[in-house]
Design a protein around this motif. Structure first.
Motif, PDB file in Angstrom:
ATOM      1  N   PRO A  30      11.462   0.194  85.230  1.00 39.56           N
ATOM      2  CA  PRO A  30      12.803   0.001  85.787  1.00 39.56           C
ATOM      3  C   PRO A  30      12.800  -0.876  87.034  1.00 39.56           C
ATOM      4  O   PRO A  30      13.692  -1.717  87.216  1.00 39.56           O
ATOM      5  N   ALA A  31      11.784  -0.697  87.881  1.00 38.95           N
ATOM      6  CA  ALA A  31      11.701  -1.500  89.109  1.00 38.95           C
ATOM      7  C   ALA A  31      11.435  -2.966  88.767  1.00 38.95           C
ATOM      8  O   ALA A  31      12.044  -3.873  89.368  1.00 38.95           O
TER       9      ALA A  31
ATOM     10  N   LEU B 140      13.064  -8.527  88.286  1.00 31.19           N
ATOM     11  CA  LEU B 140      13.076  -9.731  87.464  1.00 31.19           C
ATOM     12  C   LEU B 140      14.473 -10.327  87.376  1.00 31.19           C
ATOM     13  O   LEU B 140      14.649 -11.541  87.531  1.00 31.19           O
ATOM     14  N   LEU B 141      15.461  -9.494  87.126  1.00 30.17           N
ATOM     15  CA  LEU B 141      16.837  -9.994  87.025  1.00 30.17           C
ATOM     16  C   LEU B 141      17.305 -10.599  88.342  1.00 30.17           C
ATOM     17  O   LEU B 141      17.979 -11.640  88.357  1.00 30.17           O
ATOM     18  N   LYS B 142      16.942  -9.981  89.447  1.00 29.10           N
ATOM     19  CA  LYS B 142      17.315 -10.511  90.761  1.00 29.10           C
ATOM     20  C   LYS B 142      16.628 -11.854  90.989  1.00 29.10           C
ATOM     21  O   LYS B 142      17.249 -12.806  91.491  1.00 29.10           O
TER      22      LYS B 142
ATOM     23  N   TYR C 285      15.471 -20.987  86.965  1.00 25.93           N
ATOM     24  CA  TYR C 285      15.647 -20.010  85.883  1.00 25.93           C
ATOM     25  C   TYR C 285      17.011 -19.308  85.885  1.00 25.93           C
ATOM     26  O   TYR C 285      17.287 -18.515  84.979  1.00 25.93           O
ATOM     27  N   ALA C 286      17.861 -19.627  86.852  1.00 30.77           N
ATOM     28  CA  ALA C 286      19.176 -18.972  86.923  1.00 30.77           C
ATOM     29  C   ALA C 286      19.991 -19.201  85.646  1.00 30.77           C
ATOM     30  O   ALA C 286      20.768 -18.332  85.231  1.00 30.77           O
TER      31      ALA C 286
ATOM     32  N   VAL D  99      19.677 -10.979  80.257  1.00 31.74           N
ATOM     33  CA  VAL D  99      20.494  -9.761  80.341  1.00 31.74           C
ATOM     34  C   VAL D  99      20.847  -9.275  78.937  1.00 31.74           C
ATOM     35  O   VAL D  99      20.734  -8.082  78.622  1.00 31.74           O
ATOM     36  N   ILE D 100      21.264 -10.193  78.073  1.00 32.62           N
ATOM     37  CA  ILE D 100      21.657  -9.815  76.703  1.00 32.62           C
ATOM     38  C   ILE D 100      20.463  -9.221  75.945  1.00 32.62           C
ATOM     39  O   ILE D 100      20.607  -8.216  75.241  1.00 32.62           O
TER      40      ILE D 100
END
Length: 409
Positions: free
Chosen positions: A181-182, A187-189, A197-198, A205-206
Motif C-alpha cells: 500500500p505504501a 508510486l502514484l504521487k 511520466y505524468a 490508476v486504471i
C-alpha cells in the motif's frame, strides 16, 4: 529355429511376422539369443528372440508397429494438425516448441524409445540452454499431452512426460510480488509529479483500480465504457505482431468476458482520458475503432509500449526512493497489486474471480496467499476487536433486559 525364424546367407537372423494391419514385416539381428556374440565390426543390438518377445507383446496389446516408430516431431505435427482451431498466440507457442524439438535430439527420437530418463534429461538440457522455466513447464505440458494422444492411439504404453517438473529443475523465475500500500501511494504521487511520466498517470490508476490485463486495457474503446452504470465491458484484447500488425483476440475462456465495476478513482481517470484524447488516427482493427490509449503517433498502444514505460519508470523511481519497487515491474504488477489489495480487504473470492476473469478459482485464491505476518497480525486483531465488540454488545443487552425486567416488576 522357431516358427518364423530364419538365418540369412550373411549370417543375420530374421523373423517374419504379420503386423496388426495384416501386413508382413521383418526384423533382424546378428544374435539369436542374448548370450550370442555380435560379429566384429557390427553395431551392438539386442537379440532376435528379445525383439520377437517385444513384437508379440505389442501385437497382443494392439500397439501400432508403425505409429510407435514416428519421431517426436512427427507426433507433435500430428497433434497440431488434429487441433488446429487455436488462437494466434497458441500457434506461435507451437512454432517455438517445434523449433526446440527440431534443434534437440529428442525431436528425432522414435516415440517408443523415449523413456522417463530421456524426458527428464530433455528438461535439464532446456534449462542449460537458458530456456525460461515457464517456457519449459509449458513445453513439458504439451509433450505430456502428445504422448497421451500416442497412448490413446495405441502407439505406446506409458507417458514418459508424466512427472513433476520440480523434481528435475528448479524454478529460477524472479518472484512477482505486488506493490505494498505504501509503494502504491508513493508510486502514484511520483508519477503525478514527474514531468516525464505524468502523462501515464491515468493509465496506471486504471490498471490499479480495475485489475485489467494490459492487452485488455489496450483494446478498450469508447463504447466499452458505461459511465451511467459505472462498469467497463471486457470482451476483447488488442495485440500486435511483426507479421500481422494489429489484431483483435477474444478472451481465452468464457470467464474473460466480464463487466468490471468502476471505482470512483477509475471513473474519474476514464473521464480525463476521454477529455485529453487527441490526434487519434483513423484506424480500424477487426471492426474495432476509437481506441482510448494512443502513442505519440496517434496509434493504439500495445503491451510492448507499457513494458518499456514501466521499466523506465521503476528505474527513475528507485533512484530517489529508499524502498525500491519490486524487481519485476511490469503492467501485470498492477493487476497483481489490485487482486492482492482486494483479497486483503476481504472481498468475496468468487466476486474477485469474476472481476479478474480467472477461469479457475485456485488462481484467485493464490492471491489470498500473499498475506504477510503484518497482514495476518492485522487480521487477527480485527477478529479480536470484532469479538470484543460482540461481547460488549451482548453484555449491554443483558443489562438492558435486566433493568427492563426490574422496572416491569
Amino acid at each position: 529355429m522357431k516358427s518364423g525364424e530364419s538365418q540369412r546367407s550373411d549370417g543375420r537372423y530374421a523373423y517374419k511376422y504379420t503386423d496388426t494391419f495384416g501386413n508382413p514385416q521383418f526384423v533382424y539381428s546378428w544374435k539369436l539369443v542374448p548370450t550370442d556374440k555380435i560379429p566384429a565390426g557390427k553395431r551392438p543390438d539386442i537379440s532376435l528372440r528379445e525383439k520377437v518377445k517385444q513384437i508379440q507383446q505389442d501385437i497382443a496389446d494392439g500397439i501400432d508397429p508403425i505409429g510407435k516408430k514416428m519421431t517426436v516431431c512427427q507426433l507433435y505435427a500430428k497433434y497440431i494438425r488434429q487441433r488446429g482451431n487455436v488462437k494466434r498466440g497458441t500457434k506461435k507457442s507451437r512454432e517455438q516448441l517445434m523449433k526446440l524439438l527440431s534443434d534437440d535430439k529428442l525431436g528425432a527420437a522414435s516415440i517408443d524409445s523415449v523413456k522417463l530418463p530421456d524426458a527428464k534429461e530433455w528438461a535439464l538440457r532446456m534449462q542449460e540452454k537458458g530456456i525460461a522455466y515457464h517456457t519449459i513447464c509449458n513445453s513439458k505440458r504439451s509433450l505430456k499431452a502428445i504422448f497421451y494422444m500416442a497412448i490413446q492411439d495405441d502407439c505406446i504404453r506409458k507417458n514418459p512426460f508424466d512427472f513433476p517438473i520440480n523434481d528435475v529443475i528448479n524454478d529460477d523465475t524472479e518472484p512477482k510480488v505486488p506493490l505494498t500500500p505504501a509503494q502504491e501511494e508513493e508510486l502514484l504521487k511520483f508519477i503525478q509529479d514527474d514531468p516525464v511520466y505524468a502523462k501515464y498517470y491515468d493509465e496506471v490508476v486504471i490498471l490499479l483500480e480495475t485489475g485489467l490485463r494490459i492487452s485488455e486495457l489496450c483494446g478498450l474503446t469508447e463504447t466499452d465504457l458505461n459511465f451511467d452504470l459505472r462498469f467497463v465491458n471486457v470482451d476483447h484484447q488488442l495485440l500486435r505482431s511483426t507479421e500481422d500488425g494489429y489484431y483483435i483476440e477474444t478472451p481465452k475462456t468464457d470467464s474473460g468476458f466480464r463487466q468490471v465495476p468502476m471505482s470512483a478513482a477509475a471513473y474519474e481517470a476514464f473521464q480525463r482520458v476521454l477529455k485529453n484524447r487527441k490526434g487519434a488516427k483513423a484506424i480500424k482493427v477487426d471492426g474495432y475503432s476509437n481506441f482510448l490509449f494512443l502513442n505519440r503517433n496517434g496509434l493504439p498502444k500495445v503491451a510492448v509500449n507499457y513494458d518499456a514505460m514501466f521499466k523506465g519508470l521503476a528505474k527513475k523511481f528507485n533512484k530517489c526512493h529508499k524502498e525500491p519497487l519490486p524487481t519485476v515491474m511490469t503492467p501485470h504488477t498492477m493487476r497483481h497489486t489490485f487482486c492482492t489489495r482486494m483479497a486483503n480487504a476481504g472481498m468475496n473470492p468468487k466476486a474477485l474471480q469474476y472481476i479478474m476473469g480467472h477461469a479457475n478459482i485456485v488462481m484467485t485464491l493464490n492471491y489470498y496467499a500473499h498475506a504477510t505476518f503484518q497482514s495476518a497480525q492485522e487480521e487477527m486483531a480485527r477478529l479480536e476487536a470484532a469479538k470484543a465488540e460482540t461481547a460488549v454488545a451482548a453484555a449491554e443487552t443483558t443489562v438492558e433486559n435486566t433493568e427492563e425486567t426490574k422496572a416491569a416488576a
